[in-house]
Design an enzyme around this catalytic site. Structure first.
Site, PDB file in Angstrom:
ATOM      1  N   ALA A 121       0.810  -1.218   0.000  1.00 18.85           N
ATOM      2  CA  ALA A 121       0.000   0.000   0.000  1.00 18.85           C
ATOM      3  C   ALA A 121       0.843   1.268   0.000  1.00 18.85           C
ATOM      4  CB  ALA A 121      -0.944  -0.004   1.200  1.00 18.85           C
ATOM      5  N   THR A 122       2.009   1.239   0.628  1.00 12.16           N
ATOM      6  CA  THR A 122       2.855   2.439   0.636  1.00 12.16           C
ATOM      7  C   THR A 122       3.267   2.814  -0.782  1.00 12.16           C
ATOM      8  OG1 THR A 122       3.699   2.149   2.886  1.00 12.16           O
ATOM      9  CG2 THR A 122       5.091   3.369   1.358  1.00 12.16           C
ATOM     10  N   GLN A 229      -6.948  -0.976   4.876  1.00  6.09           N
ATOM     11  CA  GLN A 229      -7.635  -1.530   6.042  1.00  6.09           C
ATOM     12  C   GLN A 229      -9.078  -1.927   5.745  1.00  6.09           C
ATOM     13  OE1 GLN A 229      -6.337  -2.262   8.897  1.00  6.09           O
ATOM     14  NE2 GLN A 229      -4.409  -1.145   8.974  1.00  6.09           N
ATOM     15  N   SER A 249      -3.326  -3.625   0.098  1.00  6.29           N
ATOM     16  CA  SER A 249      -2.175  -4.266   0.737  1.00  6.29           C
ATOM     17  C   SER A 249      -2.455  -5.739   0.970  1.00  6.29           C
ATOM     18  CB  SER A 249      -1.871  -3.583   2.080  1.00  6.29           C
ATOM     19  OG  SER A 249      -0.885  -4.296   2.792  1.00  6.29           O
ATOM     20  N   HIS A 251      -0.800  -7.952   3.031  1.00  4.09           N
ATOM     21  CA  HIS A 251      -0.659  -8.474   4.396  1.00  4.09           C
ATOM     22  C   HIS A 251      -1.716  -7.944   5.352  1.00  4.09           C
ATOM     23  CE1 HIS A 251       1.275  -5.109   6.752  1.00  4.09           C
ATOM     24  NE2 HIS A 251       1.462  -4.659   5.535  1.00  4.09           N
ATOM     25  N   THR A 289      10.273  -7.214 -12.342  1.00  2.00           N
ATOM     26  CA  THR A 289       9.666  -8.539 -12.444  1.00  2.00           C
ATOM     27  C   THR A 289       8.599  -8.726 -11.372  1.00  2.00           C
ATOM     28  OG1 THR A 289      11.724  -9.479 -13.304  1.00  2.00           O
ATOM     29  CG2 THR A 289      10.117 -11.025 -12.391  1.00  2.00           C
ATOM     30  N   CYS A 375       3.482   1.885  12.000  1.00  2.00           N
ATOM     31  CA  CYS A 375       4.458   2.714  11.298  1.00  2.00           C
ATOM     32  C   CYS A 375       4.930   3.894  12.142  1.00  2.00           C
ATOM     33  CB  CYS A 375       3.863   3.223   9.988  1.00  2.00           C
ATOM     34  SG  CYS A 375       3.347   1.902   8.886  1.00  2.00           S
TER      35      CYS A 375
END
EC number: 2.8.1.7
Length: 451
Positions: A121-122, A229, A249, A251, A289, A375
């Site tokens: 996501a970042t 989220q 994201s 994870h 890749t 974070c």
């Protein structure tokens, strides 16, 4: 539903033998640890048993075993480069990559051609915000976001300010939700992008995404949402909600770390300047890749989320209600941060007055929790999200974020509540402020002096 329950019960049964010696409740998901070398980074079985139970799923979710099953063939047997077009190894990986793209697109109502794989996501947020702003910089130099966005969104905006762009950081109400009238007033003739997150990562508040999308569409500017989220947890449709760009994201939805995606609308087309140069993969938006095992895992996680979203949401809602009610019933002076109605139940942020949050976290060593975003949690400063909703500094310092997810059990919730109540009472007994409050002293009436 019966199959899902049976699978989860089987998962618990398979791990119960190894956990019988532990006083910590059985976790909803635990991997079996095999023998390893003495100096291996993998924890021993004894160490694994003594690990705290996990209540921090807003920071990251455990990998769903079914996702791992989908990934394994591409880690071992199907290892071809998905961009190799001259042999079967490449074709196999490419087919798996495109199937994953379809799975991600299906979850949010998008066309597979609108999905670009990223590292998370970042990176997706950086591509969306910087990419749109820089492409339209010749005639549009203004962006709008909120004060409670994830740090990578705020830092991307500050980076653009250093390049000469103007950014409006909208305040939020006490509930954590933006005022739509303030949003409309903030839009200027040269505004190119509005970026508002779907679900806040610290307090779980849901923004009125469909209404924001309608405003942006009517004003002919682009709307980006950081949905890390929210994807896989609440229903999202990029067309119905008029979303032009969305960050995803892996994870955060029981998929692997190191992979994510960005949705970029094709019709009407959103133009984005790529941030990196290279082989032109992912339609030139993200050269490099594509890691086939990771995107296969992301795709599998999205497919599972689509199938189990309703079941998971109901179950998580019940567990969240159980946690909140038990804590509120047994402890006075506890504040729930954020709107209790426009809220994702799996993210609960509570402030325990007259208790230092860091002290409570240290006391709750048997439970993995956090005091806010992973974070920024290393900072001793109070959460900027809590400050933005008007929480006073003392309460902001006393906040704890509880994360409830797919594998959280009722037993874990009860254990967490029990420990939380015990340690809050113990820490308050040591607090002179708590003693003064019990004596009927109004702390706000006291004039404190510095020595």
């Amino acid at each position: 539903m019966l199959l899902r329950v049976a699978w989860r019960r089987a998962s618990l049964a398979a791990t119960s033998v190894a956990l019988r010696r532990s006083s910590v409740p059985t976790r909803g998901l635990r991997l079996r640890v095999v023998d390893h070398a003495p100096h291996s980074a993998v924890p021993s079985e004894a160490e694994a048993v003594l690990r705290p139970l996990y209540m921090d799923v807003r920071a990251t979710t455990p990998l769903d075993p079914r996702v791992l099953d989908a990934m394994l063939p591409y880690l071992v047997n199907y290892y071809g480069n998905p961009h190799s077009r001259t042999h079967a190894y490449g074709w196999e990986s490419e087919a798996a990559m495109e199937r994953a793209r379809q799975q991600v697109a299906s979850l949010i109502g998008a066309d597979p051609r609108e999905i670009i794989f990223t590292s998370g996501a970042t990176e997706s947020n950086n591509i969306a915000i910087k990419g749109v702003a820089r492409f339209y910089r010749s005639r549009k130099k203004h962006l709008v976001t909120t004060q409670t966005e994830h740090k990578c969104v705020l830092d991307s905006c500050r980076s653009l300010e250093a390049e000469g762009f103007r950014v409006t950081y909208l305040p939020v109400q006490k509930s954590g939700i933006i005022d739509l009238k303030e949003l409309e007033a903030a839009i200027q003739p040269d505004t190119s992008l509005v970026s508002v997150m779907t679900v806040n990562n610290e307090i779980g508040v849901k923004q009125p995404i469909a209404e924001i999308g309608q405003i942006c569409s009517s004003r002919k500017l682009y709307f980006h949402t950081d949905a890390a989220q929210a994807v896989g947890k609440i229903p999202l449709d990029v067309n119905d909600m008029k979303i032009d760009l969305m960050s995803i994201s892996g994870h955060k939805l029981y998929g692997p770390k190191g992979v994510g995606a960005i949705y970029i609308r094709r019709r009407p087309r959103v133009r984005v300047e790529a941030l990196q140069s290279g082989g032109g993969q992912e339609r030139g938006m993200r050269s490099g890749t594509v890691p086939t095992p990771l995107v296969v895992g992301l795709g599998a996680a999205c497919e599972l989320a689509q199938q189990e979203m309703e079941y998971d949401h109901k179950r998580i809602s019940k567990l969240a209600e159980r946690l909140i009610q038990k804590i509120m019933k047994n402890l006075p002076d506890v504040v729930m941060n954020g709107d209790p109605k426009q809220h994702y139940p799996g993210c609960i942020n509570l402030s325990f007055a007259y208790v230092e949050g860091e002290s409570l976290l240290m006391a709750l060593k048997d439970v993995a929790l956090s005091s806010g975003s992973a974070c920024t949690s290393a900072s001793l400063e109070p959460s900027y999200v809590l400050r933005a909703i008007g929480t006073d500094e003392d309460l902001a310092h006393s906040s704890i974020r509880f994360g409830i997810g797919r594998f959280t059990t009722e037993e874990e919730v009860d254990y967490t509540v029990q420990k939380c109540i015990h340690h809050v009472k113990r820490l308050r007994e040591m607090s002179p402020l708590w003693e003064m409050v019990q004596d009927g002293i109004d702390l706000k009436s006291i004039k404190w002096t510095q020595h």
